[in-house]
Write an enzyme that holds these catalytic residues in place. Structure first.
Site, short mmCIF file in Angstrom:
data_model
loop_
_atom_site.label_atom_id
_atom_site.label_comp_id
_atom_site.label_asym_id
_atom_site.label_seq_id
_atom_site.Cartn_x
_atom_site.Cartn_y
_atom_site.Cartn_z
N ASN B 81 0.80 -1.23 0.00
CA ASN B 81 0.00 0.00 0.00
C ASN B 81 0.83 1.27 0.00
O ASN B 81 0.34 2.34 0.30
CB ASN B 81 -0.94 0.01 1.21
CG ASN B 81 -1.80 -1.22 1.24
OD1 ASN B 81 -1.68 -2.05 2.13
ND2 ASN B 81 -2.63 -1.38 0.24
N VAL B 88 1.85 7.20 0.58
CA VAL B 88 1.03 6.20 1.26
C VAL B 88 -0.35 6.19 0.64
O VAL B 88 -0.92 7.25 0.36
CB VAL B 88 0.91 6.55 2.77
CG1 VAL B 88 0.04 5.54 3.46
CG2 VAL B 88 2.28 6.59 3.39
N CYS B 89 -0.87 5.01 0.40
CA CYS B 89 -2.20 4.91 -0.21
C CYS B 89 -3.13 4.19 0.75
O CYS B 89 -3.17 2.97 0.78
CB CYS B 89 -2.10 4.15 -1.53
SG CYS B 89 -3.67 3.88 -2.33
N ILE B 90 -3.80 4.96 1.61
CA ILE B 90 -4.83 4.35 2.44
C ILE B 90 -6.07 5.21 2.37
O ILE B 90 -6.00 6.40 2.10
CB ILE B 90 -4.40 4.15 3.91
CG1 ILE B 90 -3.77 5.41 4.47
CG2 ILE B 90 -3.48 2.98 4.06
CD1 ILE B 90 -3.50 5.31 5.95
#
Lengths: 668, 167
Positions: B81, B88-90
């Site tokens: 992720n 950051v990919c959340i």
């Protein structure tokens, strides 16, 4: 491309340029003086000189021998008449302007940041481009003196424009920092005020010239001037609002609207003045098929779109305001008084608030700015849009689910938690199923805990949720605990802390100490938000929430590590002085890394099972050296020194780590 | 707008300083610019990232908390992720409007009641439990799914690197 070329062109340094200009001026003065002397000695010889200007004749006619004022007049006449002298004078004027700019920059702004330099450059070339178009494309200036006058006018205005741009950029940058010295603000504001005064003075000059030269000239001259005034005023007003707001304790409820309306009024004013100016240019230019008119048309189109966008935004704003006033009443005073939580958007105290249908309260201005971009409650995501589209059927279901839970609809402050479960797959196979739990952290110990019976269906689903994580726990134990805690989160925590044992007798003895434990754990997860929301959607998010709890669990464990204690001693203080804060933060970071490194090495040691005696020694040494440099850092205020010590500590740490590793390798 | 954002960031900084979550430190890099933070995140225990201290940079928008900040790891990371460049990919960092992956429900996304602390805690749990369905780093997701031991070894390397220890 020309920009690129100009960027790369080797411009002479400021000092060299000033020197050259001064030399030129000196030689021009010398030349003029010589000519003056010549003229004074033999007036007739004027005609023999290389200059053939008619004004010299008048000079010589008016000439009266041996009079200082007359010689000065003659001298000035020569300076103005000789084309070479004029160019020198113009050059000198620009040199002075640049020097003045540099001086102001030194005095007020200090070193410019990269983005500011870029903005200035853009602004400068843009200005030069448009004014070039104006002077040669629109005005079609034919005479030299006319052109020189226009250039002088626009140079002054451009100079002021650049200063205002710089002031605006710097203000925006300063508003990022809470610790700007008062002196900086004073300098900035006085610069802006003097620009404003200058622009007003220029406006009067416009009027005077306009009386002479006609309405068109006045309009052309005044447009840029008004624009400058509006922009300067805008920056000043925003600046003062910012300062006022920042120095004021507590909440300024109407700040948002003031800010919004200043922005609206000034932006629209600037745009419309610019628009009128361009329209005027287009009409006055009279030649519709030229490069100039093309450029002006494009600019007009851009300005029109900007205005349209602004008006649209304002309509949206008004719609939101109306919607809010119609649907969300202001909370009454006793509700606010009973609500100890802060506004969840700005984290400030609640003095006046609007209540959403889901009973969440926010400041009027905070809520408005959020609703401008979204139509759901920030806390619980309940959809608030009045026109429910079919696409948001899921949200619709949610809003219908909310009133079903009796706790959610009644504004009763005794209640602790809301829990509702939405099983979408019951209605549609593709709808997700999720549970929403609202944990109120109004942990007033003095308040009597009213035992409210939770609906059994809710309790069931909560218990099922907990049991899915802990299959070994009997459901009745979980149910019992849930009846007390009324929160999945806290029950999970109890299980993790082994306060909740499969035997029900242990559970009974535990309930007495429950509230205080809840307090300690809850504070660390969400100490300042009013409601902590946990969404369980699908399997993996629930796991995530579980892990969060795990983290909290670890933090509550007693820690024997000394570095941890150091960390906590730093953590317990929030200094008022920014530099001290910086130092403390840096120390905390260092000690975190250090501690992590230690832990890591310890783990390694345990794994390798080798004699850790000598490694421990190395570790101790490294801590000793780093703590001694720690003290250095605290004393050294100077940034470079701080950096140096940081470097030293870093290298010491690496060295120690390397030593440790080597010894470790040797042992194993 | 920047004024209220500044106040809120100040409050968050204060809270994170006085009451820091375990293994997390966050604060402005430079007091002159409160909109650029650095956070140190300790890898959660009993995971492959255990013990590592990972620095990340948080960039806040002018209208924070209405818009989410951006987060980027400043160290090398290998995680399903986290984009290869460190972003950051959340879901908590995505504004309710945009949905780069196309299937997050808006309930998980950014809202002004979220905070730096919640973001960082989410990142910690993301480190522990990668979500390989919405992979930002496809290679990492593949290794995570197919070769867990290999992933653990790579993570171990990153942990050592983050602590400044030789490989």
């Amino acid at each position: 491309m020309p920009m690129m070329f100009l960027d790369r062109m080797p411009l002479p340094r400021m000092k060299t340029y000033t020197m050259l200009s001064l030399m030129l001026l000196a030689s021009a003065v010398f030349h003029a003086h010589q000519v003056t002397v010549q003229v004074l000695e033999e007036p007739e010889s004027v005609f023999d000189s290389d200059r053939k200007n008619a004004s010299n004749v008048t000079d010589s006619v008016e000439f009266q021998p041996s009079n200082t004022t007359d010689s000065v007049i003659t001298f000035l006449g020569v300076m103005v008449d000789d084309p070479w002298c004029i160019w020198t004078l113009i050059n000198m004027a620009y040199c002075c302007l640049i020097l003045l700019g540099k001086g102001i920059q030194r005095l007020v702004f200090g070193d410019l940041r990269v983005s500011e330099q870029q903005h200035i450059k853009d602004k400068f070339w843009n200005f030069v481009f448009y004014k070039f178009i104006f002077v040669f494309g629109v005005m079609n200036v034919q005479y030299m003196n006319e052109m020189v006058l226009w250039c002088a006018w626009f140079s002054v205005l451009g100079f002021l424009h650049i200063l205002v741009q710089l002031g605006k950029d710097r203000f925006e940058y300063l508003s990022f920092s809470p610790s700007t010295p008062r002196w900086t603000h004073i300098r900035m504001l006085s610069l802006l005020a003097s620009i404003l005064l200058t622009s007003l003075a220029l406006l009067t000059l416009c009027t005077l010239v306009g009386l002479h030269a006609g309405l068109n000239t006045f309009a052309f001259m005044a447009a840029e001037c008004v624009l400058l005034t509006v922009r300067t005023l805008y920056v000043i007003v925003r600046y003062s609002i910012h300062l006022w707001d920042f120095n004021k304790k507590g909440v300024w409820e109407n700040r948002g609207s003031y800010m919004y309306y200043t922005e609206l009024v000034f932006e629209l004013a600037a745009l419309s003045v610019d628009f009128c100016h361009h329209l005027h240019m287009l009409l006055w230019g009279n030649i519709f098929l030229s490069m100039a008119s093309l450029v002006i048309c494009m600019q007009l189109r851009y300005l029109f779109h900007e205005m349209q966008r602004r008006v649209k935004k304002h309509k949206n704003y008004l719609r939101v305001v109306h919607h809010m006033e119609a649907n969300y009443p202001m909370a009454s005073y006793d509700v606010i008084d009973s609500n100890i939580d802060d506004c969840a958007i700005c984290w400030d105290k609640m003095e006046a608030a609007r209540v959403l249908p889901c009973n969440h309260m926010f400041h009027n201005s905070c809520l408005r700015s959020w609703l401008e971009q979204d139509t759901s409650c920030p806390t619980c995501r309940t959809s608030l849009s009045d026109s429910r589209s079919s696409s948001s059927s899921q949200a619709e279901e949610l809003t219908e689910t909310v009133p079903d839970t009796p706790e959610a609809t009644t504004p009763n402050r005794q209640q602790r938690n809301h829990f509702f479960h939405f099983d979408g797959s019951r209605y549609m196979p593709w709808l997700p199923s999720f549970s929403v739990e609202v944990t109120h952290t109004q942990l007033l110990g003095a308040e009597p805990q009213l035992q409210q019976s939770i609906q059994t269906s809710q309790l069931d689903s909560m218990a099922r949720q907990v049991q899915s994580m802990f299959p070994h726990m009997p459901i009745n134990v979980i149910m019992d605990d849930l009846r007390v805690t009324r929160s999945v989160e806290i029950t999970i925590e109890n299980i993790l802390d082994e306060r909740l044992l499969p035997a029900p007798s242990a559970q009974l003895s535990r309930t007495g100490s429950q509230p205080s434990e809840t307090l300690s754990t809850q504070v660390s997860t969400s100490s300042s938000t009013d409601d902590s929301m946990i969404f369980y959607a699908g399997g993996d998010i629930a796991d995530g929430a579980f892990l969060d709890n795990d983290e909290v669990l670890h933090s509550s464990l007693p820690d024997t590590n000394s570095a941890e204690n150091v960390l906590e001693s730093f953590g317990s203080r929030f200094s008022k002085c920014p530099t001290e804060r910086e130092v403390i933060l840096q120390k905390r970071k260092e000690s975190l890394v250090q501690q992590a490194r230690k832990k890591y090495m310890a783990k390694r040691h345990r794994q390798s099972n080798s004699g850790s005696e000598c490694c421990q020694q190395g570790e101790l040494q490294s801590t000793g050296s780093s703590s001694s440099s720690n003290q250095h850092m605290g004393e050294g205020d100077c940034e470079s020194r701080r950096r140096n010590t940081l470097e030293q500590r870093r290298s010491a740490m690496y060295l120690a780590a390397r030593q440790r590793l080597e010894s470790q390798n040797g042992l194993s | 707008m920047a004024g209220s954002a500044l106040k809120r960031l100040m409050a968050e900084y204060k809270q994170l300083t006085l009451n820091p979550p375990e293994g997390i430190i966050a604060g402005p890099i430079d007091e002159e610019n409160f909109f650029q933070w650095e956070a140190l995140i300790t890898g959660p225990e009993d995971t492959c990232f255990e013990g590592g201290v990972f620095p990340a940079q948080l960039t806040f928008p002018h209208d924070y908390p209405l818009s989410p900040p951006k987060m980027k790891f400043n160290c090398e990371m290998f995680h399903p992720n986290i984009y290869p460049d460190g972003r950051v990919c959340i879901s908590i960092l995505h504004a309710p409007g945009d949905d780069p992956m196309g299937y997050e429900s808006s309930a998980e996304r950014w809202s002004p009641v979220q905070s730096v602390e919640k973001i960082l805690l989410s990142v910690v749990s993301m480190l522990a439990e990668p979500n390989d369905e919405s992979a930002a780093n496809v290679d990492a997701a593949k290794v995570w799914r197919e070769d867990r031991d290999g992933f653990n070894k790579l993570a171990e390397k990153l942990v050592r690197k983050s602590l400044g220890l030789p490989q």
